[in-house]
Scaffold this active site. Structure first.
Site, PDB file in Angstrom:
ATOM      1  N   LYS A   1       0.859  -1.185   0.000  1.00 54.90           N
ATOM      2  CA  LYS A   1       0.000   0.000   0.000  1.00 54.90           C
ATOM      3  C   LYS A   1       0.887   1.224   0.000  1.00 54.90           C
ATOM      4  O   LYS A   1       1.835   1.323   0.796  1.00 54.90           O
ATOM      5  CB  LYS A   1      -0.882  -0.009   1.266  1.00 54.90           C
ATOM      6  CG  LYS A   1      -1.823   1.160   1.352  1.00 54.90           C
ATOM      7  CD  LYS A   1      -3.182   0.828   0.775  1.00 54.90           C
ATOM      8  CE  LYS A   1      -4.012   2.042   0.455  1.00 54.90           C
ATOM      9  NZ  LYS A   1      -3.725   2.685  -0.838  1.00 54.90           N
TER      10      LYS A   1
ATOM     11  N   LYS B   1       5.474   3.375   8.330  1.00 53.00           N
ATOM     12  CA  LYS B   1       4.312   4.254   8.514  1.00 53.00           C
ATOM     13  C   LYS B   1       3.028   3.435   8.544  1.00 53.00           C
ATOM     14  O   LYS B   1       2.178   3.605   9.416  1.00 53.00           O
ATOM     15  CB  LYS B   1       4.265   5.257   7.346  1.00 53.00           C
ATOM     16  CG  LYS B   1       3.086   6.202   7.413  1.00 53.00           C
ATOM     17  CD  LYS B   1       2.930   7.005   6.130  1.00 53.00           C
ATOM     18  CE  LYS B   1       4.206   7.728   5.772  1.00 53.00           C
ATOM     19  NZ  LYS B   1       4.009   8.695   4.682  1.00 53.00           N
TER      20      LYS B   1
ATOM     21  N   LYS C   1       5.340   1.762  -3.128  1.00 48.94           N
ATOM     22  CA  LYS C   1       5.229   3.123  -3.682  1.00 48.94           C
ATOM     23  C   LYS C   1       5.479   3.036  -5.183  1.00 48.94           C
ATOM     24  O   LYS C   1       6.167   2.138  -5.645  1.00 48.94           O
ATOM     25  CB  LYS C   1       6.269   4.048  -3.030  1.00 48.94           C
ATOM     26  CG  LYS C   1       5.979   5.518  -3.193  1.00 48.94           C
ATOM     27  CD  LYS C   1       5.000   6.041  -2.165  1.00 48.94           C
ATOM     28  CE  LYS C   1       4.611   7.475  -2.447  1.00 48.94           C
ATOM     29  NZ  LYS C   1       3.793   8.053  -1.376  1.00 48.94           N
TER      30      LYS C   1
ATOM     31  N   GLY D   1      -2.959   8.183  -4.242  1.00 44.88           N
ATOM     32  CA  GLY D   1      -2.356   9.397  -4.788  1.00 44.88           C
ATOM     33  C   GLY D   1      -1.111   9.829  -4.027  1.00 44.88           C
ATOM     34  O   GLY D   1      -0.762   9.262  -2.994  1.00 44.88           O
ATOM     35  N   ASP D   2      -0.438  10.811  -4.567  1.00 49.32           N
ATOM     36  CA  ASP D   2       0.713  11.470  -3.919  1.00 49.32           C
ATOM     37  C   ASP D   2       0.916  12.743  -4.749  1.00 49.32           C
ATOM     38  O   ASP D   2      -0.026  13.187  -5.429  1.00 49.32           O
ATOM     39  CB  ASP D   2       1.947  10.553  -3.943  1.00 49.32           C
ATOM     40  CG  ASP D   2       3.103  11.079  -3.078  1.00 49.32           C
ATOM     41  OD1 ASP D   2       3.055  10.895  -1.862  1.00 49.32           O
ATOM     42  OD2 ASP D   2       4.044  11.702  -3.614  1.00 49.32           O
TER      43      ASP D   2
ATOM     44  N   ASN E   1      -2.684  19.016  -1.834  1.00 48.29           N
ATOM     45  CA  ASN E   1      -3.665  18.307  -1.026  1.00 48.29           C
ATOM     46  C   ASN E   1      -3.334  18.355   0.476  1.00 48.29           C
ATOM     47  O   ASN E   1      -4.199  18.703   1.295  1.00 48.29           O
ATOM     48  CB  ASN E   1      -3.751  16.848  -1.514  1.00 48.29           C
ATOM     49  CG  ASN E   1      -4.637  16.019  -0.623  1.00 48.29           C
ATOM     50  OD1 ASN E   1      -4.159  15.246   0.204  1.00 48.29           O
ATOM     51  ND2 ASN E   1      -5.937  16.177  -0.749  1.00 48.29           N
TER      52      ASN E   1
END
Ligand code: NDP
Length: 455
Positions: A99, A123, A135, A174-175, A250
């Site tokens: 994830k 994290k 990622k 998203g990122d 964001n």
């Protein structure tokens, strides 16, 4: 006696794994930086529990389970061919499916994706949710592209990525450069390729087709909840504080919103060209419209608010005196000298909304000067935590209200603070949340890896 002999077994172990990482991954400075920060803070764990060394946990955890790099061809509106590079690094699945977000930015390369994927393991573990670490992204730049161009790129990117992800395998989100628009295009292409509506394959979806309420707000709100907890534990609050937030994407937007709701005045924010300073407090509606709807530059803010000032370049935003600094833009945006200036100007707390926004030297400046420091993997974990709640809602085919999700997010951030603080005390570094969050995140993953055998 040699220098090596004066080191504990844990220190020697960490050093040798770090040296191997540097050798095996040359020219990847961001990855080296993230590995160094995490490994060094884990030293007390290996001295106390040598079993983790015997099981080779570090050697395994620094090596992604799978690394994907692929060609992404697409055409612009004039029919010209472009080729970008796609990445997905599936780092660790000991406690759940991989994830982690997708980043679209011209600076993206293997080092950046690896540092982000590595951090994500710890994290995600800290959130208490069953999610592994990964990622991905591309060096594609969505800025200045038409919606149709972004769509064609996303469809091409997903055509390859779809072979490797799934609701129980790997769940991207998203990122930087990947918001609701990009997630929508990628979801549409995934659905078309699979001939199935697997809502849980991506998070950050719009609410109308499987997204979670409060996911958009989660990272920014979560960062502020985390800092609120640090402040409260030290007899303080956001009330009446002056806050500087970097970025205007964001994370930044919703950090500004929540900090303002809690009684603070946010006087500055930025984009990659420069920053604005509004002594009256940033008008968030203007920023939201400029950045979320019109996709304009932050410099346009001063056209509507002539009392505010715009400054070219983003580093100097940290010259503005503030009580609380929330870096929410990108990695390594606070270096040692910026950190020293923040300290001289009396900063009380720093909460990292972005990933690795402070250099190792900057972190040391904060810690040595008693600044309350919320490291990224704890302070910005709210985004991925609500992504996991989105997955839970998708699995159960239900939707929770905004208030329900927000309350769960708040509780998760409180728990992350408490667990990080407790681990910092247990391992001899009370109050050092860098050490505490790394150790708390590590232990759960390491124990799961041992339980599952040598995989
Ligand atoms: P966005 O793309 O929405 O916003 C990024 C903001 O940072 C923009 O204002 C952008 O300016 C600015 N920025 C990007 N690159 C640079 C740079 N090299 N120098 C200066 N400013 C820059 O991204 P997010 O808000 O989603 O992400 C921000 C940070 O938070 C990242 O580090 C990300 O990894 C992290 N994060 C995000 C999560 C999420 O849920 N979105 C979750 C956890 C962490 P411009 O518009 O000019 O590009």
């Amino acid at each position: 006696m040699s220098v090596l002999e004066t080191k504990s077994a844990g220190e020697q172990y960490v050093k040798s794994v770090y040296e191997t990482v540097k050798k095996r991954n040359p020219n990847e400075p961001e990855f080296h930086q993230a590995v160094k920060e995490i490994l060094e803070s884990l030293t007390p764990v290996f001295d106390k529990h040598p079993q983790y060394m015997e099981e080779g946990i570090l050697e395994r955890i620094v090596e992604p389970e799978r690394q994907l790099m692929f060609r992404v061809p697409w055409t612009d509106d004039a029919g010209r061919v472009h080729v970008n590079r796609g990445f997905r690094f599936e780092f660790n699945s000991a406690i759940g499916p991989y994830k982690g977000g997708l980043r679209f930015h011209p600076s993206v390369n293997a080092s950046i994706i690896k540092f982000l994927g590595f951090e994500q393991i710890f994290k995600n573990s800290l959130t208490g949710q069953p999610i592994g670490g990964g990622k991905g992204g591309s060096d594609f730049d969505p800025k200045g592209k038409s919606d149709r161009e972004v769509m064609r790129f996303c469809q091409s990117f997903m055509t390859e990525l779809a072979k490797h992800i799934g609701p129980d395998t790997d769940v991207p989100a998203g990122d930087i450069g990947v918001g609701g628009r990009e997630i929508g295009y990628m979801f549409g292409q995934y659905k078309r390729l699979q001939n199935a509506f697997h809502a849980g394959v991506l998070t950050g979806k719009a609410v109308g087709y499987g997204g979670s309420l409060a996911r958009t707000e989660a990272t920014g709100y979560g960062t502020v909840y985390f800092v609120q907890e640090m402040l409260q534990d030290n007899g303080d609050s956001f009330e009446g504080k002056t806050v500087v937030v970097s970025g205007s994407g964001n994370v930044a937007i919703y950090a500004i919103q929540k900090a303002t709701e809690l009684g603070a005045k946010v006087v500055a924010c930025s984009d990659s060209n420069g920053y604005i300073y509004d002594k009256n407090g940033i008008d968030l509606d203007t920023v939201k419209r400029l950045k979320e709807v019109e996709r304009k530059r932050i410099s346009d803010y001063v056209n509507e608010h002539p009392e505010a000032d715009y400054f070219e370049g983003c580093e100097n935003i940290w010259l503005i005196p503030c009580d609380i600094a929330l870096p929410c833009a990108t990695q390594n945006e606070i270096n040692e000298s910026s950190a020293k200036i923040l300290v001289t100007n009396g900063v009380k707390a720093v909460g990292e909304g972005a990933n690795m926004p402070s250099t190792l030297e900057a972190i040391n400046v904060f810690l040595e000067n008693g600044v309350l420091f919320g490291p990224a993997k704890a302070a910005n974990a709210g985004g991925v935590a609500v992504s996991a709640l989105e997955m839970a809602q998708n699995s159960a085919r239900i939707s929770w209200s905004f208030e329900e999700v927000d309350a769960k997010l708040h509780q998760i951030m409180v728990n992350i603070y408490k667990n990080s603080k407790q681990a910092s005390e247990e391992y001899g570094c009370p109050g050092n949340l860098v050490v505490g969050s790394n150790i708390a995140g590590f232990l759960k993953v390491a124990d799961a890896m041992i339980a599952q055998g040598l995989v």
